[in-house]
Motif scaffolding. Structure first.
Motif, short mmCIF file in Angstrom:
data_model
loop_
_atom_site.label_atom_id
_atom_site.label_comp_id
_atom_site.label_asym_id
_atom_site.label_seq_id
_atom_site.Cartn_x
_atom_site.Cartn_y
_atom_site.Cartn_z
N LYS A 299 0.84 -1.19 0.00
CA LYS A 299 0.00 0.00 0.00
C LYS A 299 0.88 1.24 0.00
O LYS A 299 1.88 1.30 0.71
N PHE A 300 0.50 2.23 -0.80
CA PHE A 300 1.13 3.55 -0.76
C PHE A 300 0.17 4.52 -0.09
O PHE A 300 -1.02 4.54 -0.41
N ASP A 301 0.68 5.30 0.84
CA ASP A 301 -0.07 6.45 1.32
C ASP A 301 0.77 7.69 1.03
O ASP A 301 1.69 7.61 0.21
N LYS A 302 0.50 8.81 1.66
CA LYS A 302 1.14 10.06 1.26
C LYS A 302 2.66 10.10 1.46
O LYS A 302 3.34 10.84 0.78
N ASP A 303 3.21 9.30 2.37
CA ASP A 303 4.66 9.37 2.58
C ASP A 303 5.33 8.03 2.88
O ASP A 303 6.52 7.97 3.13
N SER A 304 4.57 6.95 2.87
CA SER A 304 5.14 5.63 3.18
C SER A 304 4.52 4.54 2.33
O SER A 304 3.43 4.70 1.80
N PHE B 12 5.37 -9.27 8.52
CA PHE B 12 4.75 -9.24 9.83
C PHE B 12 5.82 -9.00 10.88
O PHE B 12 6.79 -9.76 10.92
N PRO B 13 5.72 -7.99 11.67
CA PRO B 13 4.67 -6.98 11.63
C PRO B 13 4.83 -6.09 10.39
O PRO B 13 5.92 -5.96 9.85
N VAL B 14 3.75 -5.46 10.01
CA VAL B 14 3.77 -4.55 8.85
C VAL B 14 4.65 -3.36 9.20
O VAL B 14 4.50 -2.74 10.25
N VAL B 15 5.63 -3.08 8.33
CA VAL B 15 6.59 -2.01 8.56
C VAL B 15 6.39 -0.94 7.49
O VAL B 15 6.20 -1.26 6.32
N SER B 16 6.44 0.32 7.90
CA SER B 16 6.34 1.39 6.91
C SER B 16 7.72 1.66 6.32
O SER B 16 8.72 1.68 7.02
N ILE B 17 7.74 1.81 5.00
CA ILE B 17 8.97 2.12 4.28
C ILE B 17 8.80 3.52 3.71
O ILE B 17 7.96 3.74 2.83
N PRO B 18 9.56 4.49 4.24
CA PRO B 18 9.39 5.86 3.76
C PRO B 18 9.82 6.01 2.30
O PRO B 18 10.70 5.29 1.83
N TYR B 19 9.18 6.92 1.60
CA TYR B 19 9.57 7.21 0.23
C TYR B 19 9.52 8.70 -0.03
O TYR B 19 8.86 9.45 0.69
N LYS B 20 10.25 9.10 -1.07
CA LYS B 20 10.22 10.48 -1.54
C LYS B 20 9.87 10.44 -3.01
O LYS B 20 10.38 9.60 -3.75
N PHE B 21 8.99 11.31 -3.41
CA PHE B 21 8.52 11.37 -4.79
C PHE B 21 9.06 12.64 -5.41
O PHE B 21 8.95 13.72 -4.84
N ALA B 22 9.68 12.53 -6.59
CA ALA B 22 10.20 13.70 -7.30
C ALA B 22 9.98 13.49 -8.80
O ALA B 22 10.54 12.57 -9.38
N GLY B 23 9.15 14.33 -9.38
CA GLY B 23 8.86 14.20 -10.81
C GLY B 23 8.18 12.89 -11.10
O GLY B 23 7.09 12.63 -10.62
#
Length: 108
Positions: free
Chosen positions: A46-51, A58-69
């Motif tokens: 799943k993508f949300d606004k920043d992860s 398990f456990p579900v871990v958030s992976i941060p991302y940065k979007f550019a262009g």
């Protein structure tokens, strides 16, 4: 003269909105649940606004991302992966810096 000036300003505003719109719509198209398009894998994320979240972890871990262009930079447990993002109809296509292409479809 006054009408030409007002028309020029309106045209400039419309052009600036059109120029910034594709990036926002590309990023917003990422939001939601995705699975591998091939059917061979059971990856669901799943993508949300920043992860990004892998449902399979398990456990579900958030992976941060940065979007550019049209690129996304993901921080996978200390390793950085940069992928070019595009869409073919509703299929998400991600090509990383190593040339590996992965396709995903939305989970419905």
């Amino acid at each position: 003269m006054k009408n030409t000036f007002i028309l020029s300003i309106v045209a400039l505003i419309m052009l600036s909105c059109m120029a910034s719109s594709p990036t926002k719509s590309l990023q917003s198209r990422l939001f939601g649940w995705w699975t591998a398009a091939s059917g061979d894998e059971t990856i669901v994320f799943k993508f949300d606004k920043d992860s990004m979240y892998y449902l399979d972890d398990f456990p579900v871990v958030s992976i941060p991302y940065k979007f550019a262009g049209d690129s996304i930079t993901l921080d996978y447990y200390g390793e950085t992966e940069v992928s070019h993002i595009s869409f073919r109809k509703d299929t998400l296509v991600m090509k990383n810096q190593y040339g590996v292409v992965n396709c995903y479809v939305p989970v419905k």
